[in-house]
Every structure is written in C-alpha cells, then in structure tokens.
Design a protein around this motif. Structure first.
Motif, PDB file in Angstrom:
ATOM      1  N   VAL A  54      26.352  39.084  15.974  1.00  0.00           N
ATOM      2  CA  VAL A  54      25.440  37.961  15.729  1.00  0.00           C
ATOM      3  C   VAL A  54      23.986  38.442  15.767  1.00  0.00           C
ATOM      4  N   LEU A  55      23.252  38.156  14.684  1.00  0.00           N
ATOM      5  CA  LEU A  55      21.828  38.513  14.640  1.00  0.00           C
ATOM      6  C   LEU A  55      21.009  37.331  15.131  1.00  0.00           C
ATOM      7  N   SER A  56      20.225  37.581  16.185  1.00  0.00           N
ATOM      8  CA  SER A  56      19.399  36.519  16.761  1.00  0.00           C
ATOM      9  C   SER A  56      18.154  37.164  17.354  1.00  0.00           C
ATOM     10  N   ASN A  57      17.059  36.387  17.420  1.00  0.00           N
ATOM     11  CA  ASN A  57      15.855  36.958  18.060  1.00  0.00           C
ATOM     12  C   ASN A  57      15.851  36.674  19.559  1.00  0.00           C
ATOM     13  N   LYS A  58      16.947  36.112  20.055  1.00  0.00           N
ATOM     14  CA  LYS A  58      16.978  35.764  21.483  1.00  0.00           C
ATOM     15  C   LYS A  58      17.908  36.680  22.281  1.00  0.00           C
ATOM     16  N   GLY A  59      18.421  37.724  21.658  1.00  0.00           N
ATOM     17  CA  GLY A  59      19.311  38.639  22.385  1.00  0.00           C
ATOM     18  C   GLY A  59      20.452  39.091  21.500  1.00  0.00           C
ATOM     19  N   GLY A  60      21.587  39.430  22.122  1.00  0.00           N
ATOM     20  CA  GLY A  60      22.732  39.915  21.363  1.00  0.00           C
ATOM     21  C   GLY A  60      22.501  41.364  20.960  1.00  0.00           C
ATOM     22  N   VAL A  61      23.162  41.763  19.877  1.00  0.00           N
ATOM     23  CA  VAL A  61      23.178  43.178  19.491  1.00  0.00           C
ATOM     24  C   VAL A  61      21.774  43.719  19.200  1.00  0.00           C
ATOM     25  N   LEU A  62      20.884  42.888  18.667  1.00  0.00           N
ATOM     26  CA  LEU A  62      19.556  43.408  18.304  1.00  0.00           C
ATOM     27  C   LEU A  62      18.666  43.660  19.514  1.00  0.00           C
ATOM     28  N   GLY A  63      18.964  43.005  20.653  1.00  0.00           N
ATOM     29  CA  GLY A  63      18.130  43.178  21.847  1.00  0.00           C
ATOM     30  C   GLY A  63      17.916  44.653  22.185  1.00  0.00           C
ATOM     31  N   PRO A  64      18.998  45.382  22.532  1.00  0.00           N
ATOM     32  CA  PRO A  64      18.819  46.791  22.908  1.00  0.00           C
ATOM     33  C   PRO A  64      18.427  47.705  21.740  1.00  0.00           C
ATOM     34  N   LEU A  65      18.770  47.324  20.495  1.00  0.00           N
ATOM     35  CA  LEU A  65      18.459  48.211  19.359  1.00  0.00           C
ATOM     36  C   LEU A  65      16.991  48.124  18.941  1.00  0.00           C
ATOM     37  N   LYS A  66      16.378  46.957  19.222  1.00  0.00           N
ATOM     38  CA  LYS A  66      15.020  46.691  18.738  1.00  0.00           C
ATOM     39  C   LYS A  66      13.993  47.620  19.395  1.00  0.00           C
ATOM     40  N   ILE A  67      14.196  47.911  20.695  1.00  0.00           N
ATOM     41  CA  ILE A  67      13.140  48.640  21.419  1.00  0.00           C
ATOM     42  C   ILE A  67      12.935  50.060  20.862  1.00  0.00           C
ATOM     43  N   ILE A  81      21.739  41.421   4.320  1.00  0.00           N
ATOM     44  CA  ILE A  81      21.216  41.932   5.588  1.00  0.00           C
ATOM     45  C   ILE A  81      19.682  41.962   5.640  1.00  0.00           C
ATOM     46  N   ASN A  82      19.021  42.389   4.560  1.00  0.00           N
ATOM     47  CA  ASN A  82      17.554  42.544   4.664  1.00  0.00           C
ATOM     48  C   ASN A  82      16.852  41.210   4.888  1.00  0.00           C
ATOM     49  N   LYS A  83      17.322  40.181   4.195  1.00  0.00           N
ATOM     50  CA  LYS A  83      16.709  38.842   4.379  1.00  0.00           C
ATOM     51  C   LYS A  83      17.016  38.312   5.780  1.00  0.00           C
ATOM     52  N   ALA A  84      18.234  38.537   6.231  1.00  0.00           N
ATOM     53  CA  ALA A  84      18.621  38.056   7.564  1.00  0.00           C
ATOM     54  C   ALA A  84      17.772  38.754   8.626  1.00  0.00           C
ATOM     55  N   MET A  85      17.658  40.071   8.504  1.00  0.00           N
ATOM     56  CA  MET A  85      16.917  40.855   9.495  1.00  0.00           C
ATOM     57  C   MET A  85      15.439  40.434   9.477  1.00  0.00           C
ATOM     58  N   LYS A  86      14.893  40.240   8.283  1.00  0.00           N
ATOM     59  CA  LYS A  86      13.475  39.847   8.192  1.00  0.00           C
ATOM     60  C   LYS A  86      13.260  38.499   8.874  1.00  0.00           C
ATOM     61  N   ASP A  87      14.184  37.576   8.645  1.00  0.00           N
ATOM     62  CA  ASP A  87      14.036  36.246   9.261  1.00  0.00           C
ATOM     63  C   ASP A  87      14.076  36.331  10.790  1.00  0.00           C
ATOM     64  N   ILE A  88      14.900  37.229  11.311  1.00  0.00           N
ATOM     65  CA  ILE A  88      15.019  37.356  12.766  1.00  0.00           C
ATOM     66  C   ILE A  88      13.774  38.027  13.350  1.00  0.00           C
ATOM     67  N   ILE A  89      13.341  39.106  12.730  1.00  0.00           N
ATOM     68  CA  ILE A  89      12.244  39.908  13.289  1.00  0.00           C
ATOM     69  C   ILE A  89      10.890  39.268  13.005  1.00  0.00           C
ATOM     70  N   ASP A  90      10.751  38.721  11.803  1.00  0.00           N
ATOM     71  CA  ASP A  90       9.437  38.204  11.396  1.00  0.00           C
ATOM     72  C   ASP A  90       9.638  36.849  10.705  1.00  0.00           C
ATOM     73  N   PRO A  91      10.021  35.825  11.504  1.00  0.00           N
ATOM     74  CA  PRO A  91      10.371  34.537  10.873  1.00  0.00           C
ATOM     75  C   PRO A  91       9.168  33.900  10.192  1.00  0.00           C
ATOM     76  N   PRO A  92       9.403  33.123   9.113  1.00  0.00           N
ATOM     77  CA  PRO A  92       8.281  32.470   8.438  1.00  0.00           C
ATOM     78  C   PRO A  92       7.550  31.537   9.401  1.00  0.00           C
ATOM     79  N   LYS A  93       6.207  31.507   9.314  1.00  0.00           N
ATOM     80  CA  LYS A  93       5.443  30.633  10.214  1.00  0.00           C
ATOM     81  C   LYS A  93       5.655  29.176   9.791  1.00  0.00           C
ATOM     82  N   GLU A  94       5.767  28.281  10.806  1.00  0.00           N
ATOM     83  CA  GLU A  94       6.027  26.845  10.502  1.00  0.00           C
ATOM     84  C   GLU A  94       4.763  26.198   9.949  1.00  0.00           C
TER      85      GLU A  94
END
Ligand SMILES: NC(=O)c1ccc[n+]([C@@H]2O[C@H](COP(=O)([O-])OP(=O)(O)OC[C@H]3O[C@@H](n4cnc5c(N)ncnc54)[C@H](OP(=O)(O)O)[C@@H]3O)[C@@H](O)[C@H]2O)c1
Length: 307
Positions: free
Chosen positions: A171-184, A294-307
């Motif tokens: 699961v790709l999320s900006n709140k944790g999961g697999v991307l948490g440890p990989l992001k740093i 994947i690229n669109k999903a990753m971009k949305d998680i890392i750099d979500p569009p501003k509201e």
C-alpha cells in the motif's frame, strides 16, 4: 449502512474511516488500546482484547458489515515471540468476532465480512502472474499466516455471513507503510533495491484500497480479490519511481541478498520475495483505478497537488 471496523486506527483503517464517514456511512470500531476509543472523530470506539476473548457486544448494534483489518504489524522484527503474535492476533481476533456473533444469534444483523488478507499468500515467483484461483501452500511463514487467517475468516459462512477476502498488495501512502522506511535513504540520494532488484512489486495507492473496500461493501462482494493496481513493476523501477517523485538521483547498485539475510533473518523475505499479482478480477468488477500507473501514484503520495 453501518460498518464495524477492527484495526480502524491503522494505516488503511484511518483512511477508510475518513472517506466512509464523509459518505454518510456510520462507523463503529474495535481497538485494543483503551486510549484510542475516542481517537476517530464521529466514529464510535469499543475496547476489545482478542487474546483474552474480551469484547463488548454493543459494538454490533445496528451493524450490517464487518471490515476486519486487525493484526500485529508485520514490519517489526520477526523474533519467534513476535511471529507468534503476528499469527495469533489475526486468528484470535477473527475467532472472537465469530463467537460473539454466534452468541448474539438473531440479535445481530451482520450480513457480510470484508477481511484484509495479503498477496504474501502466493509463492514468491519472478515470472508467474498469480490470479485469485491459484493454489496456495504454507511453504513460508507469511503463507502460513495468511492461509490460516483466510481459513478462519471463511468460518463466517457457517452463520450465513458473506465472506470477502481482500489480498492486499504493497500500500502506497504518505502516512507510513512500505514507503516510510524507503523514503529516508532515497531522499538523500541513497535509494537502492534489494537482491537483484527484479522482484515483482504489486503495489496499490491507498485511495484505491479505500475505493475497492467501499465498492465491496456497497455491492456485497463474496470470494477472493487481489487488491493491487493493474501495473506492477520490478523493485528497481519501484525505487526509481520513488526517487523520481522525490526529485533525487538513483544510481546505487542493489543491496546483496546475503547481507540483508544476515541483518534481518527470515524477515528479509518481505524485501526479497517477488509477487506479480493480477488485478483483472477488480477490473472485471468495473473498479476504475484512480492510480493505475506507478509514477502518478508515487507523485501523488510524495508531492500531492495543493488544495
Ligand atoms: N499496509 C499494507 O501494505 C498491507 C499489505 C497487505 C496486507 N495488509 C494487512 O491489512 C491489515 C491492515 O493494514 P494496515 O497497514 O492498516 O495495518 P496497521 O497500520 O499495522 O494497523 C493494524 C491495526 O491492527 C490493530 N492491532 C495491532 N496489534 C493487534 C493485536 N495484537 N491484536 C488485535 N489488533 C491489533 C491495531 O489497532 P488498535 O491499536 O486500535 O487495536 C492497528 O492499528 C493488516 O492486517 C495487514 O497485515 C496491509
């Protein structure tokens, strides 16, 4: 519609609760931490302790559907006692839900259980694409856990409750999961794949996980479903996509398999196993993915569009 959620305070549960409440769905949830009973705004919390068979049956009042996410995290170090907890937390909690409903008999109105499961139920394979009909065997710790968990969830059909088993991918999320440890490390330009980097990574954006679970509830799905996006990638491309979204270079060679095995033992399978999993059944159910690539999903998680 009223849903009872276990594990509602976790990564997927919290996102699900937010969206479900915004759609007017009523939510009760079970938590193993008394301190979390009031932590989800507008959702009614109840304490339970599956290891002692402790559950307040008021949690089932008016409930039509159970969503079962509860289980000890698999990303903590797999000591032998922790492996037992990974297993027992899923089995005991499922048994307690069923025995409580049996005790209530006709006093409950639950019609469906939608339970988390995991693509880790499939064998690691570098080429084969697995569909829901594949035969599975308990040849690894993860397979043992997930097979036993699904078998336990199946017992709900003995009291005429529809069973949907959702085999979730990464699961790709900006709140944790697999991307948490990989992001740093990746944010410092030190991102690297593991083993040969060719492992299949069957990922899914958190918004699609929530979307699929909602559709499963609205349409009363039954059976097994792979909860993955339609375009899995290999691990080197997965880390490459993360580096791209972070705007960082990605050049390091993969970290050798043997080193990883020395560092984290059996748990290395989480990074080294390969899973190419088919999303065709979700597509045949007319689920329209918000993030199929994947690229669109990753971009949305890392750099979500501003509201
Ligand atoms: N995230 C993924 O990439 C992924 C992939 C495949 C499958 N899954 C499965 O989907 C489910 C939800 O995933 P998630 O990422 O949201 O998990 P998570 O963030 O680890 O949350 C799981 C929840 O389970 C409850 N829990 C923890 N230990 C427990 C125990 N010993 N007994 C009973 N409940 C316990 C906790 O809620 P309380 O503290 O409120 O009790 C926790 O918030 C999990 O079962 C997971 O294995 C997740």
């Amino acid at each position: 519609m009223k849903i009872l959620i276990t594990g509602a305070t976790g990564l997927i549960g919290r996102s699900f609760v937010d969206i479900a409440l915004s759609q007017g769905i009523q939510i009760n949830f079970l938590t193993t931490k008394k301190s979390k009973i009031n932590c989800l705004n507008k959702a009614q919390g109840f304490y339970w302790d599956p290891s002692y068979g402790d559950l307040n049956s008021d949690c089932f009042l008016g409930v039509d559907i159970i969503i079962h996410f509860a289980g000890a995290s698999i990303s903590k170090l797999w000591t032998s006692s922790y492996r037992k907890l990974i297993f027992s937390s899923r089995i005991d909690s499922t048994r307690l839900l069923l025995s409580s409903l049996k005790r209530l008999g006709s006093e409950h109105q639950v019609k469906q259980i939608v339970s988390a499961s995991a693509v880790g139920i499939y064998p690691s394979d570098f080429e084969k694409i697995f569909t829901e009909t594949a035969k599975v065997q308990p040849n690894s710790f993860m397979q043992e856990v997930v097979i036993a968990w699904e078998k336990e969830v199946d017992t709900f059909s003995s009291i005429n409750i529809k069973v949907a088993k959702m085999r979730i991918g990464l699961v790709l999320s900006n709140k944790g999961g697999v991307l948490g440890p990989l992001k740093i490390p990746t944010a410092f330009g030190l991102g690297a794949a593991f083993g040969n980097g060719k492992q299949g990574q069957s990922w899914i954006h958190i918004s699609d996980v929530v979307g699929v679970f909602l559709k499963a509830c609205h349409e009363q799905w039954e059976g097994i479903f792979n909860i993955v996006a339609p375009n899995p990638v290999n691990q080197a491309d997965f880390i490459g996509s993360l580096a791209k979204a972070l705007n960082r270079p990605y050049f390091l060679p993969p970290i050798p398999k043997t080193l990883l095995k020395i560092l984290v033992g059996k748990m290395s399978s989480l990074l080294l196993d390969s899973h190419w999993i088919s999303a065709n059944k979700l597509i045949s159910k007319n689920y329209i993915f918000l993030y199929p690539e994947i690229n669109k999903a990753m971009k949305d998680i890392i750099d979500p569009p501003k509201e």
